[in-house]
Design an enzyme around this catalytic site. Structure first.
Site, PDB file in Angstrom:
ATOM      1  N   LYS A   1       0.854  -1.197   0.000  1.00 48.64           N
ATOM      2  CA  LYS A   1       0.000   0.000   0.000  1.00 48.64           C
ATOM      3  C   LYS A   1       0.895   1.254   0.000  1.00 48.64           C
ATOM      4  O   LYS A   1       2.090   1.168   0.277  1.00 48.64           O
ATOM      5  CB  LYS A   1      -0.936  -0.007   1.213  1.00 48.64           C
ATOM      6  CG  LYS A   1      -1.908  -1.199   1.229  1.00 48.64           C
ATOM      7  CD  LYS A   1      -3.074  -1.035   0.248  1.00 48.64           C
ATOM      8  CE  LYS A   1      -3.703  -2.364  -0.139  1.00 48.64           C
ATOM      9  NZ  LYS A   1      -4.886  -2.759   0.566  1.00 48.64           N
TER      10      LYS A   1
HETATM   11  C1  LIG Z   1      -5.957  -3.688   0.826  1.00 47.86           C
HETATM   12  C2  LIG Z   1      -7.398  -3.354   0.851  1.00 47.86           C
HETATM   13  C3  LIG Z   1      -8.236  -3.681   1.937  1.00 47.86           C
HETATM   14  C4  LIG Z   1      -7.848  -4.606   3.050  1.00 47.86           C
HETATM   15  O1  LIG Z   1      -6.697  -4.454   3.668  1.00 47.86           O
HETATM   16  P1  LIG Z   1      -5.917  -5.672   4.421  1.00 47.86           P
HETATM   17  O2  LIG Z   1      -4.963  -4.912   5.260  1.00 47.86           O
HETATM   18  O3  LIG Z   1      -5.270  -6.463   3.358  1.00 47.86           O
HETATM   19  O4  LIG Z   1      -6.914  -6.436   5.216  1.00 47.86           O
HETATM   20  C5  LIG Z   1      -9.531  -3.223   1.933  1.00 47.86           C
HETATM   21  N1  LIG Z   1     -10.032  -2.524   0.909  1.00 47.86           N
HETATM   22  C6  LIG Z   1      -9.284  -2.215  -0.167  1.00 47.86           C
HETATM   23  C7  LIG Z   1      -9.903  -1.424  -1.267  1.00 47.86           C
HETATM   24  C8  LIG Z   1      -7.956  -2.629  -0.244  1.00 47.86           C
HETATM   25  O5  LIG Z   1      -7.229  -2.344  -1.329  1.00 47.86           O
END
Ligand SMILES: *Cc1c(COP(=O)(O)O)cnc(C)c1O
Length: 383
Positions: free
Chosen positions: A187
């Site tokens: 991210k």
């Molecule tokens: C990555 C992501 C999540 C979830 O995050 P995690 O930390 O992997 O549980 C939720 N919504 C979106 C749009 C994402 O890209």
């Protein structure tokens, strides 16, 4: 061969490696692994960066959504509107909160939730809308707030792809009642494992969230909520504290890389290649740079992807199957054809390499490789 990875984190981590090691060792020596000093520090710093009062760290973004919706008062039987074209975690969050997910389609140009479609999906039971700021571009805060106030809905932002994104003078996470972020390593702000946070201006929501993530216990061994164990690890928070100050600069680099892609890809529009439309200008933080390979393109997406891969260029598809068509969720009763824009996009989109540190030369190489495949397909096949 070119070898351009889809994501490369070394640009972020190499210059900070000593600080990161030091931060990890400090936690090891202090031994405050659970809810340690670094967690509270990071919660405050991240909430500040978002321009929001409270931050409550959790184990991952999915939990930030699931527990966050519960902290906002969402109950079983409540309907929650969300886009069909999102990462499945948005849906899982809504389901774990016990709510009934109501999918709506997206705008085909921006890939963001279609707020007109959302308005039509509102019923007596609708309590909340979960806009997903997909790929790093925010859903219009003004339109969202108008819709929510007209129908008395809670806005709960899925900002997992939108750390410090901005639009119309709002930062991501500042539009509604609360917002969820993920710190999955790739991210825009990533931990060295899983992590997430809920941010909110609402003191009651914050208090409830602190309890929900910690066995539903406002104080030790007194359990007033049906909670769980989902805390942000101190080690992860310590690393995030080192990385957070660099996030604005990394986001700027992503935006600059995207502008370069936009410029260089312009001539390929006549071959059916269209970048997903950016309506938010410099506030788009490009978690992903996504192009659409539409019907007018002579070569199909899978072939383009394979040929890019053959010359060492990694790409992704976000996402190849919309949530309403995922096998596990067929019981919700949706079917193919329900959300045509999401379904078409899922077949046409391709995410190009995007990360801070992606060089001008690499961007040129990606675009030239695409050009080669599209304009001289014979030559591309024979290599
Ligand atoms: C990555 C992501 C999540 C979830 O995050 P995690 O930390 O992997 O549980 C939720 N919504 C979106 C749009 C994402 O890209």
């Amino acid at each position: 061969m070119t070898k351009i990875p889809f994501v490369d984190l070394s640009f972020q981590h190499e210059p900070l490696i000593n600080q990161i090691e030091q931060a990890i060792l400090t936690v090891l020596h202090q031994g405050d692994f659970i809810m340690g000093k670094a967690v509270a520090e990071f919660e405050t710093a991240f909430a500040n960066a978002c321009g929001v009062e409270y931050g409550i760290g959790v184990a991952c973004g999915t939990d930030a959504i699931a527990l966050g919706l519960q902290a906002c008062g969402i109950r079983p039987g409540d309907e929650v509107i969300l886009p069909a074209n999102t990462f499945v975690a948005t849906l899982i969050g809504v389901l774990h909160a016990g709510a009934t997910p109501i999918f709506v389609d997206c705008d085909p140009e921006t890939a963001l939730i279609d707020l007109k479609a959302a308005e039509k999906a509102i019923s007596e039971q609708t309590r909340a809308i979960v806009p997903v700021h997909l790929y790093g571009q925010m859903v219009s805060p003004k339109q969202l707030r108008d819709l929510a106030s007209a129908h008395n809905l809670i806005i709960f932002e899925d900002a997992a792809q939108a750390h410090l994104a901005e639009r119309e003078g709002y930062k991501a996470a500042s539009i509604g009642k609360a917002a969820a972020f993920s710190f999955y390593p790739s991210k825009n702000l990533g931990a060295i494992g899983d992590g997430g946070i809920l941010v909110t201006n609402d003191a009651e929501v914050a208090q409830k969230m602190r309890s929900l993530r910690n066995y539903g216990a406002p104080q030790k061994y007194l359990h007033t909520e049906y909670g769980t164990n989902s805390r942000l690890d101190t080690l992860q928070a310590a690393v995030l504290n080192v990385k957070l100050p660099h996030l604005p600069e990394w986001n700027n680099l992503r935006n600059a890389a995207a502008q370069e892609y936009d410029r260089l890809l312009e001539p390929l529009r006549s071959h059916g290649i269209f970048p997903i439309h950016n309506q938010s200008g410099t506030g788009h933080i490009y978690h992903l740079y996504v192009i659409r390979i539409n019907e007018s393109c002579a070569i199909e997406r899978e072939k383009i992807q394979a040929e890019l891969s053959a010359v060492g260029i990694q790409t992704g598809i976000h996402y190849p199957l919309p949530c309403h068509l995922q096998p596990a969720y067929q019981y919700l009763g949706y079917k193919a054809g329900d959300f045509p824009n999401s379904e078409i996009l899922s077949k046409q989109i391709l995410s190009l390499p995007m990360y801070p540190g992606l060089s001008q030369t690499q961007i040129v190489q990606v675009v030239q490789a695409l050009q080669h495949i599209l304009i001289a397909p014979e030559a591309a096949i024979s290599g």
